[in-house]
Every structure is written in structure tokens, then in C-alpha cells.
Design an enzyme around this catalytic site. Structure first.
Site, short mmCIF file in Angstrom:
data_model
loop_
_atom_site.label_atom_id
_atom_site.label_comp_id
_atom_site.label_asym_id
_atom_site.label_seq_id
_atom_site.Cartn_x
_atom_site.Cartn_y
_atom_site.Cartn_z
N PRO A 9 0.79 -1.23 0.00
CA PRO A 9 0.00 0.00 0.00
C PRO A 9 0.83 1.28 0.00
CG PRO A 9 -0.80 -1.52 1.66
CD PRO A 9 0.42 -2.14 1.07
N ASN A 10 0.33 2.24 -0.73
CA ASN A 10 0.85 3.61 -0.82
C ASN A 10 2.16 3.75 -1.60
OD1 ASN A 10 -1.29 4.80 0.79
ND2 ASN A 10 -0.37 3.72 2.51
N ARG A 17 4.63 11.19 -2.51
CA ARG A 17 4.34 10.91 -1.11
C ARG A 17 5.56 11.22 -0.23
NH1 ARG A 17 4.50 4.80 1.31
NH2 ARG A 17 3.78 5.35 3.39
N TYR A 22 10.75 9.45 1.44
CA TYR A 22 10.83 8.35 0.47
C TYR A 22 11.51 8.72 -0.85
CZ TYR A 22 7.53 6.25 3.73
OH TYR A 22 6.95 5.72 4.85
N ASN A 73 8.42 -5.06 -0.57
CA ASN A 73 8.27 -3.90 0.30
C ASN A 73 6.79 -3.91 0.72
OD1 ASN A 73 7.97 -1.53 1.65
ND2 ASN A 73 9.10 -0.28 0.15
N ALA A 76 3.04 -0.36 4.98
CA ALA A 76 2.58 -0.41 6.37
C ALA A 76 2.17 -1.83 6.81
CB ALA A 76 1.41 0.55 6.56
N GLU A 97 12.96 -8.74 2.36
CA GLU A 97 12.11 -7.59 2.74
C GLU A 97 12.91 -6.31 2.53
OE1 GLU A 97 10.76 -7.90 6.82
OE2 GLU A 97 10.36 -5.74 6.94
N HIS A 99 12.88 -1.85 2.48
CA HIS A 99 12.25 -0.58 2.82
C HIS A 99 13.11 0.55 2.30
CE1 HIS A 99 9.42 -2.61 5.43
NE2 HIS A 99 10.45 -3.31 5.89
N ARG A 106 12.70 5.69 12.81
CA ARG A 106 11.47 6.48 12.70
C ARG A 106 10.56 6.23 13.92
NH1 ARG A 106 8.96 5.57 6.97
NH2 ARG A 106 7.73 7.35 7.68
C1 DQA Z 1 8.14 1.62 4.06
C2 DQA Z 1 8.16 1.85 5.57
C3 DQA Z 1 6.80 1.58 6.18
O1 DQA Z 1 6.84 1.83 7.59
C4 DQA Z 1 5.76 2.50 5.57
O2 DQA Z 1 4.49 2.20 6.08
C5 DQA Z 1 5.76 2.47 4.08
C6 DQA Z 1 7.05 2.44 3.40
C7 DQA Z 1 9.48 2.02 3.39
O3 DQA Z 1 9.70 1.61 2.26
O4 DQA Z 1 10.29 2.75 3.98
O5 DQA Z 1 4.73 2.53 3.44
O6 DQA Z 1 7.92 0.24 3.82
#
Ligand code: DQA
Length: 153
Positions: A9-10, A17, A22, A73, A76, A97, A99, A106
Site C-alpha cells: 500500500p501507498n 508521497r 521516500y 516492500n 505499512a 524484505e 524498505h 522512525r
Molecule cells: C516503508 C516503511 C513503512 O513503515 C511504511 O508504512 C511504508 C514504506 C518504506 O519503504 O520505507 O509505506 O515500507
């Protein structure tokens, strides 16, 4: 070698964003840059806002596409999706995994991942380069024909 890069998501909003966290590259920029950097790898790429769609794609990737490794990735979902974690535990393909941000630097809720214990490893904090490192790690894990370490320790 076939590697599946899966985004939660996102992440489709990257570039717009919270760029101070990011970065300014879009997900399409990252996809292109991976394809340019690793022409020898067959890269499949997907993003969804939905947990169930990500889970379906994981099963499709291993059962139908026969991918050698997965880079995920989870966005959340990292911090609470037991359903995603269960899907990952049930497959044999190695999973890395990744990020963009350093989740440990954070908010405290981001320091906990329910995914990490069932991943081969975690890469966090290198911006879009986390994905490049993810491909290198995925290639190495896939070449190790043995079971991923997450299933043996
Ligand atoms: C993320 C870190 C997560 O905590 C966050 O919710 C994201 C992006 C990252 O790539 O840094 O959506 O996965």
C-alpha cells in the site's frame, strides 16, 4: 533468473508521497532502473493497495510464474499483516524484505516487522537503492539452491 518485486500500500504514490522520507523517484522510475541495472534478470513487478491482492500475487508468482525469489516492500503491512506473513511462511522461494526508509530510525511502531522473521533478510534505509541491494540479495539467495535460512534456523 526470475525475480518478483512486490510492493504494498501507498508505494504507487512514490515521488509525490512524503518525498523528504521516500525520495522523489516514482515506483515506475525504480522499476526501470532495476531493469536497466539487471538486464540478465527477468523482473516481474507489481504494486497493490490490497493485502489480499498481494497474497494472491505471491501464490501466482511461485505456482504459475515459478519465480526464483521475491523482493517485498510490504509498506505499512510490514507492521501488522499476519495474513501476509502466513503466505510467506508457506512458500519455499527466498524472500527479501526491503524498505526505502530506515524503519528503525522512525516512529517506534515502524521498528517492529511481523514479516522479518519469515524473510531471508531485511534491507532498510537506502532509498531506492534498497531495491537494487534487494535484487543482489535475492540473486544470491536463489542461487543457494538450499532451503532459505528462515526455514532452517
Ligand atoms: C516503508 C516503511 C513503512 O513503515 C511504511 O508504512 C511504508 C514504506 C518504506 O519503504 O520505507 O509505506 O515500507
Amino acid at each position: 533468473m526470475k525475480i518478483f518485486v512486490l510492493n504494498g500500500p501507498n508505494l504507487g504514490r512514490l515521488g509525490h508521497r512524503e518525498p523528504e522520507i521516500y525520495g522523489t523517484e516514482t515506483l515506475l522510475d525504480i522499476e526501470k532502473s532495476l531493469r536497466d541495472s539487471f538486464p540478465q534478470v527477468d523482473i516481474l513487478f507489481f504494486q497493490s493497495e490490497y493485502e489480499g491482492a498481494l497474497i494472491e500475487k505471491i501464490y501466482e508468482a511461485v505456482d504459475k510464474d515459478k519465480v526464483d525469489a521475491i523482493i517485498l516492500n510490504p509498506g505499512a503491512l510490514t507492521h501488522y499483516s499476519i495474513a501476509l506473513r502466513d503466505a510467506i511462511s508457506s512458500i519455499k522461494a527466498p524472500l527479501i524484505e526491503v524498505h526505502l526508509s530506515n524503519v528503525f530510525a522512525r516512529e517506534s511502531f515502524r521498528a517492529h516487522s511481523v514479516i522479518s522473521p519469515v524473510a531471508n533478510g531485511v534491507i532498510s534505509g537506502f532509498g531506492s537503492y534498497s531495491y537494487h541491494l534487494g535484487v543482489l540479495a535475492a540473486m544470491k539467495a536463489a542461487l543457494k539452491v538450499t532451503k532459505p535460512s528462515r526455514l532452517t534456523n
